[in-house]
Design a protein around this motif. Structure first.
Motif, PDB file in Angstrom:
ATOM      1  N   ASN A  97      24.825  28.412  35.717  1.00  0.00           N
ATOM      2  CA  ASN A  97      25.225  28.259  34.306  1.00  0.00           C
ATOM      3  C   ASN A  97      26.176  29.552  33.769  1.00  0.00           C
ATOM      4  OD1 ASN A  97      23.038  29.966  34.785  1.00  0.00           O
ATOM      5  ND2 ASN A  97      22.019  29.557  32.646  1.00  0.00           N
ATOM      6  N   ARG A  98      26.464  30.475  34.788  1.00  0.00           N
ATOM      7  CA  ARG A  98      26.989  31.491  34.536  1.00  0.00           C
ATOM      8  C   ARG A  98      28.421  31.659  35.280  1.00  0.00           C
ATOM      9  NH1 ARG A  98      23.771  36.953  33.130  1.00  0.00           N
ATOM     10  NH2 ARG A  98      22.272  36.036  31.597  1.00  0.00           N
ATOM     11  N   THR A  99      28.675  30.639  35.875  1.00  0.00           N
ATOM     12  CA  THR A  99      29.781  30.555  36.758  1.00  0.00           C
ATOM     13  C   THR A  99      30.735  29.191  36.006  1.00  0.00           C
ATOM     14  OG1 THR A  99      28.845  31.332  38.728  1.00  0.00           O
ATOM     15  CG2 THR A  99      30.797  30.273  39.087  1.00  0.00           C
ATOM     16  N   VAL A 100      31.951  29.424  35.937  1.00  0.00           N
ATOM     17  CA  VAL A 100      32.858  28.303  35.476  1.00  0.00           C
ATOM     18  C   VAL A 100      33.948  28.220  36.474  1.00  0.00           C
ATOM     19  CG1 VAL A 100      31.981  28.656  33.030  1.00  0.00           C
ATOM     20  CG2 VAL A 100      34.149  29.688  33.876  1.00  0.00           C
ATOM     21  N   ALA A 101      34.477  26.719  36.428  1.00  0.00           N
ATOM     22  CA  ALA A 101      35.879  26.513  36.766  1.00  0.00           C
ATOM     23  C   ALA A 101      36.545  26.231  35.777  1.00  0.00           C
ATOM     24  CB  ALA A 101      35.565  25.383  37.801  1.00  0.00           C
ATOM     25  N   ILE A 102      37.685  26.724  35.357  1.00  0.00           N
ATOM     26  CA  ILE A 102      38.798  26.655  34.545  1.00  0.00           C
ATOM     27  C   ILE A 102      39.993  25.685  35.063  1.00  0.00           C
ATOM     28  CG2 ILE A 102      40.308  27.398  32.820  1.00  0.00           C
ATOM     29  CD1 ILE A 102      38.543  30.133  33.100  1.00  0.00           C
ATOM     30  N   PHE A 103      39.809  24.465  34.678  1.00  0.00           N
ATOM     31  CA  PHE A 103      40.497  23.500  35.133  1.00  0.00           C
ATOM     32  C   PHE A 103      41.833  23.450  34.571  1.00  0.00           C
ATOM     33  CE2 PHE A 103      36.355  22.015  35.746  1.00  0.00           C
ATOM     34  CZ  PHE A 103      36.621  21.452  37.240  1.00  0.00           C
ATOM     35  N   LEU A 104      43.071  23.489  35.394  1.00  0.00           N
ATOM     36  CA  LEU A 104      44.502  23.759  34.838  1.00  0.00           C
ATOM     37  C   LEU A 104      45.152  22.123  35.507  1.00  0.00           C
ATOM     38  CD1 LEU A 104      44.845  27.235  36.233  1.00  0.00           C
ATOM     39  CD2 LEU A 104      44.210  26.415  34.045  1.00  0.00           C
ATOM     40  N   ASP A 105      46.171  22.130  34.831  1.00  0.00           N
ATOM     41  CA  ASP A 105      47.061  20.841  35.451  1.00  0.00           C
ATOM     42  C   ASP A 105      48.188  21.111  36.759  1.00  0.00           C
ATOM     43  OD1 ASP A 105      46.838  18.781  33.485  1.00  0.00           O
ATOM     44  OD2 ASP A 105      48.055  19.804  32.275  1.00  0.00           O
ATOM     45  N   GLN A 119      38.133  42.463  31.007  1.00  0.00           N
ATOM     46  CA  GLN A 119      37.198  42.169  32.329  1.00  0.00           C
ATOM     47  C   GLN A 119      36.255  43.437  31.955  1.00  0.00           C
ATOM     48  OE1 GLN A 119      39.375  41.594  35.875  1.00  0.00           O
ATOM     49  NE2 GLN A 119      37.248  41.062  37.015  1.00  0.00           N
ATOM     50  N   GLN A 120      35.108  43.085  32.326  1.00  0.00           N
ATOM     51  CA  GLN A 120      33.945  44.106  32.618  1.00  0.00           C
ATOM     52  C   GLN A 120      33.173  43.672  33.922  1.00  0.00           C
ATOM     53  OE1 GLN A 120      31.933  43.628  28.838  1.00  0.00           O
ATOM     54  NE2 GLN A 120      33.578  44.296  27.744  1.00  0.00           N
ATOM     55  N   THR A 121      32.165  42.796  33.526  1.00  0.00           N
ATOM     56  CA  THR A 121      31.596  42.814  35.016  1.00  0.00           C
ATOM     57  C   THR A 121      32.031  41.203  35.572  1.00  0.00           C
ATOM     58  OG1 THR A 121      29.578  41.762  33.703  1.00  0.00           O
ATOM     59  CG2 THR A 121      29.499  43.957  34.391  1.00  0.00           C
ATOM     60  N   GLU A 122      32.726  40.630  35.064  1.00  0.00           N
ATOM     61  CA  GLU A 122      33.208  39.424  35.289  1.00  0.00           C
ATOM     62  C   GLU A 122      33.948  39.656  36.539  1.00  0.00           C
ATOM     63  OE1 GLU A 122      33.509  39.572  30.960  1.00  0.00           O
ATOM     64  OE2 GLU A 122      34.209  40.607  32.582  1.00  0.00           O
ATOM     65  N   GLU A 123      33.439  38.333  37.580  1.00  0.00           N
ATOM     66  CA  GLU A 123      34.410  38.005  38.703  1.00  0.00           C
ATOM     67  C   GLU A 123      35.234  37.088  38.645  1.00  0.00           C
ATOM     68  OE1 GLU A 123      31.691  39.315  42.528  1.00  0.00           O
ATOM     69  OE2 GLU A 123      30.650  38.260  40.828  1.00  0.00           O
ATOM     70  N   ILE A 124      36.547  37.121  39.098  1.00  0.00           N
ATOM     71  CA  ILE A 124      37.631  36.146  38.992  1.00  0.00           C
ATOM     72  C   ILE A 124      38.144  35.665  40.467  1.00  0.00           C
ATOM     73  CG2 ILE A 124      39.710  35.285  37.986  1.00  0.00           C
ATOM     74  CD1 ILE A 124      39.147  37.481  35.711  1.00  0.00           C
ATOM     75  N   ALA A 125      38.331  34.478  40.686  1.00  0.00           N
ATOM     76  CA  ALA A 125      38.992  34.005  41.853  1.00  0.00           C
ATOM     77  C   ALA A 125      39.831  32.957  41.432  1.00  0.00           C
ATOM     78  CB  ALA A 125      37.980  33.582  42.964  1.00  0.00           C
ATOM     79  N   TYR A 135      30.519  34.992  35.251  1.00  0.00           N
ATOM     80  CA  TYR A 135      30.070  35.790  34.149  1.00  0.00           C
ATOM     81  C   TYR A 135      28.863  36.388  34.312  1.00  0.00           C
ATOM     82  CZ  TYR A 135      33.959  33.741  31.514  1.00  0.00           C
ATOM     83  OH  TYR A 135      34.857  33.330  30.988  1.00  0.00           O
ATOM     84  N   GLY A 136      28.588  37.609  35.118  1.00  0.00           N
ATOM     85  CA  GLY A 136      27.287  38.319  35.572  1.00  0.00           C
ATOM     86  C   GLY A 136      26.537  38.575  34.386  1.00  0.00           C
ATOM     87  N   ASN A 137      26.950  38.968  33.347  1.00  0.00           N
ATOM     88  CA  ASN A 137      26.044  39.325  32.203  1.00  0.00           C
ATOM     89  C   ASN A 137      26.068  38.092  31.133  1.00  0.00           C
ATOM     90  OD1 ASN A 137      25.475  41.686  33.073  1.00  0.00           O
ATOM     91  ND2 ASN A 137      27.217  42.692  32.270  1.00  0.00           N
ATOM     92  N   GLY A 138      26.649  36.916  31.640  1.00  0.00           N
ATOM     93  CA  GLY A 138      26.734  35.658  30.612  1.00  0.00           C
ATOM     94  C   GLY A 138      27.920  35.773  29.795  1.00  0.00           C
ATOM     95  N   MET A 139      28.309  34.700  29.148  1.00  0.00           N
ATOM     96  CA  MET A 139      29.574  34.404  28.483  1.00  0.00           C
ATOM     97  C   MET A 139      29.707  34.932  26.870  1.00  0.00           C
ATOM     98  SD  MET A 139      30.741  30.778  29.502  1.00  0.00           S
ATOM     99  CE  MET A 139      29.872  30.218  30.864  1.00  0.00           C
TER     100      MET A 139
END
Length: 169
Positions: A97-105, A119-125, A135-139
């Protein structure tokens, strides 16, 4: 018939783009889609169609605009592609619930990470046509802005998992 998952952008979020899921189901059925199911009120629909991804996307976007007067972005994945999004999640050990996939075309631009601010504690890939964010600390308190995600739509991993399950059934 191909199983598709349509993810509508900015529907029933923050008081914008009000669209009852019963209306979305009816729209999809009017387009000839089969076995139509919606999941939660944020614009997630699973269905079958003989049409190509491009045709599904354009027809659904046109129908949404004609029926609601709103220009709603629609991101499409096959059931197989959605299962791969779930499997490719680089943050599988994190709370879903703290990890999302942002869908793109399209695939994320090569300079996506350079266009990130706040960006603070968020990890992005980066994924194939997704951007994953943990979002380690939530969104709620996050100030993260990802320029490349502007035309995308995000779903947390709980939602992705349920949609992938439905698409596989």
């Amino acid at each position: 018939m191909t199983t598709y998952v349509a993810l509508l952008r900015a529907v029933n979020v923050g008081g914008t783009g009000k669209l009852p899921m019963s209306e979305l189901r009816a729209m999809c059925e009017s387009l000839g889609f089969a076995k139509v199911r919606t999941y939660i009120a944020s614009g997630n629909v699973v269905f079958e169609s003989k049409l190509s991804e491009t045709s599904v996307k354009s027809r659904l976007e046109r129908c949404l605009e004609t029926s609601t007067g709103l220009q709603v972005g629609v991101l499409i994945r096959t059931g197989v592609e959605l299962a791969a999004v779930l499997a490719d999640n680089p943050f599988r050990s994190a709370a879903p619930n703290r990890t999302v996939a942002i869908f793109l075309d399209a695939p994320p631009p090569t300079d996506t990470l350079a266009g990130v601010s706040g960006q603070q504690t968020e990890e992005i890939a980066l994924g194939k046509r997704e951007i994953y964010v943990h979002y380690g600390n939530g969104m709620a308190e996050s100030k993260l802005k990802i320029r490349a995600a502007k035309a995308g739509t995000a779903r947390n991993m709980n939602t992705v998992a349920k949609l992938a399950e439905w698409a596989a059934a």
